[in-house]
Design a protein around this motif. Sequence first.
Motif, PDB file in Angstrom:
ATOM      1  N   GLU A   1       0.713  -1.322   0.134  1.00 14.11           N
ATOM      2  CA  GLU A   1       0.036   0.011   0.132  1.00 14.11           C
ATOM      3  C   GLU A   1       0.922   1.209  -0.031  1.00 14.11           C
ATOM      4  O   GLU A   1       1.937   1.198   0.361  1.00 14.11           O
ATOM      5  CB  GLU A   1      -1.062   0.140   1.235  1.00 14.11           C
TER       6      GLU A   1
ATOM      7  N   ARG B   1       0.956  -6.815  -4.359  1.00 15.35           N
ATOM      8  CA  ARG B   1       0.538  -7.867  -3.331  1.00 15.35           C
ATOM      9  C   ARG B   1       0.526  -9.232  -4.110  1.00 15.35           C
ATOM     10  O   ARG B   1      -0.054  -9.363  -5.374  1.00 15.35           O
ATOM     11  CB  ARG B   1      -0.935  -7.742  -3.103  1.00 15.35           C
TER      12      ARG B   1
ATOM     13  N   PHE C   1      -8.958  -6.398 -12.563  1.00 17.31           N
ATOM     14  CA  PHE C   1      -9.903  -6.343 -11.169  1.00 17.31           C
ATOM     15  C   PHE C   1      -8.797  -6.639  -9.984  1.00 17.31           C
ATOM     16  O   PHE C   1      -8.614  -5.886  -9.077  1.00 17.31           O
ATOM     17  CB  PHE C   1     -10.733  -7.368 -11.173  1.00 17.31           C
ATOM     18  N   ARG C   2      -8.201  -7.903 -10.011  1.00 20.89           N
ATOM     19  CA  ARG C   2      -7.299  -8.180  -8.885  1.00 20.89           C
ATOM     20  C   ARG C   2      -5.903  -8.376  -9.737  1.00 20.89           C
ATOM     21  O   ARG C   2      -5.805  -9.499 -10.348  1.00 20.89           O
ATOM     22  CB  ARG C   2      -7.856  -9.352  -8.153  1.00 20.89           C
ATOM     23  N   THR C   3      -4.948  -7.761  -9.670  1.00 19.25           N
ATOM     24  CA  THR C   3      -3.734  -8.155  -9.731  1.00 19.25           C
ATOM     25  C   THR C   3      -2.646  -8.279  -8.885  1.00 19.25           C
ATOM     26  O   THR C   3      -2.908  -7.995  -7.908  1.00 19.25           O
ATOM     27  CB  THR C   3      -3.290  -7.135 -11.163  1.00 19.25           C
TER      28      THR C   3
ATOM     29  N   LEU D   1      -2.614   2.410  -6.833  1.00 19.70           N
ATOM     30  CA  LEU D   1      -3.449   3.043  -5.616  1.00 19.70           C
ATOM     31  C   LEU D   1      -3.534   4.505  -5.814  1.00 19.70           C
ATOM     32  O   LEU D   1      -2.595   5.130  -6.051  1.00 19.70           O
ATOM     33  CB  LEU D   1      -2.991   2.573  -4.408  1.00 19.70           C
TER      34      LEU D   1
ATOM     35  N   GLU E   1      -4.477   7.109  -2.742  1.00 22.18           N
ATOM     36  CA  GLU E   1      -4.807   6.971  -1.460  1.00 22.18           C
ATOM     37  C   GLU E   1      -4.506   8.454  -0.711  1.00 22.18           C
ATOM     38  O   GLU E   1      -3.706   9.213  -1.052  1.00 22.18           O
ATOM     39  CB  GLU E   1      -4.089   6.102  -0.561  1.00 22.18           C
TER      40      GLU E   1
ATOM     41  N   TYR F   1      -5.793  -2.759  11.188  1.00 28.27           N
ATOM     42  CA  TYR F   1      -5.639  -1.227  11.789  1.00 28.27           C
ATOM     43  C   TYR F   1      -6.662  -0.497  12.054  1.00 28.27           C
ATOM     44  O   TYR F   1      -6.723   0.827  12.228  1.00 28.27           O
ATOM     45  CB  TYR F   1      -4.674  -0.739  10.633  1.00 28.27           C
TER      46      TYR F   1
ATOM     47  N   GLY G   1     -11.900   1.396  -0.341  1.00 21.94           N
ATOM     48  CA  GLY G   1     -12.337   1.215   0.706  1.00 21.94           C
ATOM     49  C   GLY G   1     -11.997   2.589   1.379  1.00 21.94           C
ATOM     50  O   GLY G   1     -11.142   3.329   1.242  1.00 21.94           O
TER      51      GLY G   1
ATOM     52  N   ARG H   1      -8.544   4.652  10.669  1.00 16.98           N
ATOM     53  CA  ARG H   1      -7.217   3.894  11.046  1.00 16.98           C
ATOM     54  C   ARG H   1      -7.000   4.280  12.355  1.00 16.98           C
ATOM     55  O   ARG H   1      -6.029   4.102  12.896  1.00 16.98           O
ATOM     56  CB  ARG H   1      -6.093   4.227   9.989  1.00 16.98           C
TER      57      ARG H   1
ATOM     58  N   GLU I   1      -8.771   7.211   5.934  1.00 11.48           N
ATOM     59  CA  GLU I   1      -8.245   6.965   4.652  1.00 11.48           C
ATOM     60  C   GLU I   1      -9.234   6.510   3.665  1.00 11.48           C
ATOM     61  O   GLU I   1      -9.488   5.153   3.569  1.00 11.48           O
ATOM     62  CB  GLU I   1      -7.192   5.744   4.885  1.00 11.48           C
TER      63      GLU I   1
ATOM     64  N   THR J   1      -6.032   1.183 -11.186  1.00  8.97           N
ATOM     65  CA  THR J   1      -6.261   0.287 -12.201  1.00  8.97           C
ATOM     66  C   THR J   1      -7.668  -0.537 -12.270  1.00  8.97           C
ATOM     67  O   THR J   1      -8.391  -0.766 -13.149  1.00  8.97           O
ATOM     68  CB  THR J   1      -5.309  -0.700 -12.352  1.00  8.97           C
TER      69      THR J   1
HETATM   70  N1  GAP Z   1      -4.139   1.619   2.470  1.00  6.59           N
HETATM   71  C1  GAP Z   1      -5.405   0.711   2.469  1.00  6.59           C
HETATM   72  C2  GAP Z   1      -5.460  -0.291   1.463  1.00  6.59           C
HETATM   73  O1  GAP Z   1      -4.662  -0.612   0.554  1.00  6.59           O
HETATM   74  P1  GAP Z   1      -7.304  -1.909   0.503  1.00  6.59           P
HETATM   75  O2  GAP Z   1      -8.760  -1.949   0.740  1.00  6.59           O
HETATM   76  O3  GAP Z   1      -6.582  -3.337   0.545  1.00  6.59           O
HETATM   77  O4  GAP Z   1      -6.756  -0.766   1.304  1.00  6.59           O
HETATM   78  C3  GAP Z   1      -7.487  -0.156  -1.519  1.00  6.59           C
HETATM   79  O5  GAP Z   1      -7.148  -1.459  -1.065  1.00  6.59           O
HETATM   80  C4  GAP Z   1      -8.033  -0.414  -3.063  1.00  6.59           C
HETATM   81  O6  GAP Z   1      -7.050  -0.944  -3.930  1.00  6.59           O
HETATM   82  C5  GAP Z   1      -9.395  -1.484  -3.392  1.00  6.59           C
HETATM   83  O7  GAP Z   1     -10.564  -1.177  -2.952  1.00  6.59           O
HETATM   84  C6  GAP Z   1      -8.978  -1.905  -4.716  1.00  6.59           C
HETATM   85  O8  GAP Z   1      -9.818  -0.980  -5.435  1.00  6.59           O
HETATM   86  C7  GAP Z   1      -7.673  -1.694  -4.971  1.00  6.59           C
HETATM   87  N2  GAP Z   1      -6.770  -3.114  -4.826  1.00  6.59           N
HETATM   88  C8  GAP Z   1      -6.514  -3.872  -3.759  1.00  6.59           C
HETATM   89  N3  GAP Z   1      -6.054  -4.899  -4.112  1.00  6.59           N
HETATM   90  C9  GAP Z   1      -6.051  -5.133  -5.498  1.00  6.59           C
HETATM   91  C10 GAP Z   1      -5.335  -5.876  -6.586  1.00  6.59           C
HETATM   92  N4  GAP Z   1      -4.906  -7.074  -5.883  1.00  6.59           N
HETATM   93  N5  GAP Z   1      -5.474  -5.372  -7.647  1.00  6.59           N
HETATM   94  C11 GAP Z   1      -5.987  -4.442  -7.979  1.00  6.59           C
HETATM   95  N6  GAP Z   1      -6.678  -3.434  -7.118  1.00  6.59           N
HETATM   96  C12 GAP Z   1      -6.626  -3.715  -5.833  1.00  6.59           C
END
Ligand code: GAP
Length: 431
Positions: free
Chosen positions: A142, A174, A184-186, A191, A193, A241, A261, A265, A298, A304
């Motif tokens: 993050e 991640r 969607f999930r990569t 981010l 933030e 957190y 999200g 925090r 936050e 993306t």
């Molecule tokens: N600092 C807080 C944080 O990172 P999170 O809910 O884990 O919070 C925020 O992530 C946003 O990041 C999610 O709502 C989503 O839009 C995006 N996100 C999280 N993981 C992702 C992933 N693996 N691939 C693409 N977007 C992701």
Amino acid sequence: MDTIVNLCKRRGIVFPSSEIYGGLRSTWDYGPLGAELKRNIAAEWWRQMVQYRDDVVGLDSAILMAPQVWQASGHLETFHDPLVECRNCNNRFRADHLKDPNTCPNCGQKGTFTDARQFNLMFKTYMGPVEDDASVVYLRPETAQGMFVDFPHVQRTSRRKLPFGIAQIGKAFRNEITPGNQIFRTREFELMEVEYFCPPDEGQQWFDYWRAERMRWWRDLGVREENLRFHDHAKEDLSHYSAATTDIEYNYPWGFDELEGVAYRTDFDLKRHQEASGEDTTYYDQENEQRFHPHVVEPAAGLTRALLVFLLDAYHEEEVRGEKRVVLRVDPRLAPTKVAILPLSKNPELSPLARKVAESLRRRWMCEYDETQAIGRRYRRQDEVGTPFCVTVDFDSLQDDAVTVRERDSMAQDRVAISELDAYLGTRLLA
Ligand code: GAP
């Protein structure tokens, strides 16, 4: 979803990375139009979250941070997902994402899963030439920790008083067990933030404010109201957190799922960094002569993931004079190309004037010049990537110094003097 993935590939918006080597699972490249769209989303976020406000400042912190950051933030200890493996087909899954925890979704066998083990999602690498425990560093999962660690510095140098926020856009990584649904999930993503610092007794008030404000932003950029909703997390589902979290969810082709999200925090991170580093991370309130750790709200959105949502929400198919028209009704502020300049036909008389018109607009707008194929097909090509205006240079233009401007959604056409074109587009594109 397949329609969007195909459009992305066909028009070079988003396509698999390292494709000539068969691709690398869950990594994607953004082509000319995708890169523009992503930049425009980020720019609109920055404009509204930083530039238009006098209580938020920007930051661009490093991806690699001292490993103690992740110890203090709790990520080393708790940032993991439960992993199970099927003993029959050896596929791995996130235990909490399985529809039926007893059946493998890949091979259909029952009772073949191993016990769940906790799998830390942070990518690990080594800094410098020696690969030992002392040189381990992590790719940030993050951007938030940059804002916490830099809080005292930014607060001092920007001379901000509470409440104020620090905003950042950047890459995060991640090691997701089950990436999927295109971008969607990569495992590598971006981010956007804000860490908003406030007096402890104002935390709840700012949490309510940011929930509403972020929902407003998505709607302002044209995401349809019926496709957005809030989802408040139950206490037992909160991150390590968080005292309260609300997701803004979008109605994807597979149903409502997370888009952004908003988390309360508290003072968790600043306190943990003070304990771990021995450095003072408090704020001094001069008026009340008090020193304390601010609380933090936050809003954290995936850039993306936002790109996918803007494509999904803007995509329309309709019938025009018996033919299918695909049109991406994306907000003009986000559109990758703002104006397409199209000579009526490829003709040595028309091209020089059309190129001159394109050159005069390029400094201000992202333009595309296209003179191949029939004009109708060129309109369609622009419609499906969301270009708000097409400018056609025809034979009359050589006499009257005017062009035809066609608007994407209504397909209405206006005759506009070339000398007025920039102002005409300006009022419509910056509205
Ligand atoms: N600092 C807080 C944080 O990172 P999170 O809910 O884990 O919070 C925020 O992530 C946003 O990041 C999610 O709502 C989503 O839009 C995006 N996100 C999280 N993981 C992702 C992933 N693996 N691939 C693409 N977007 C992701």
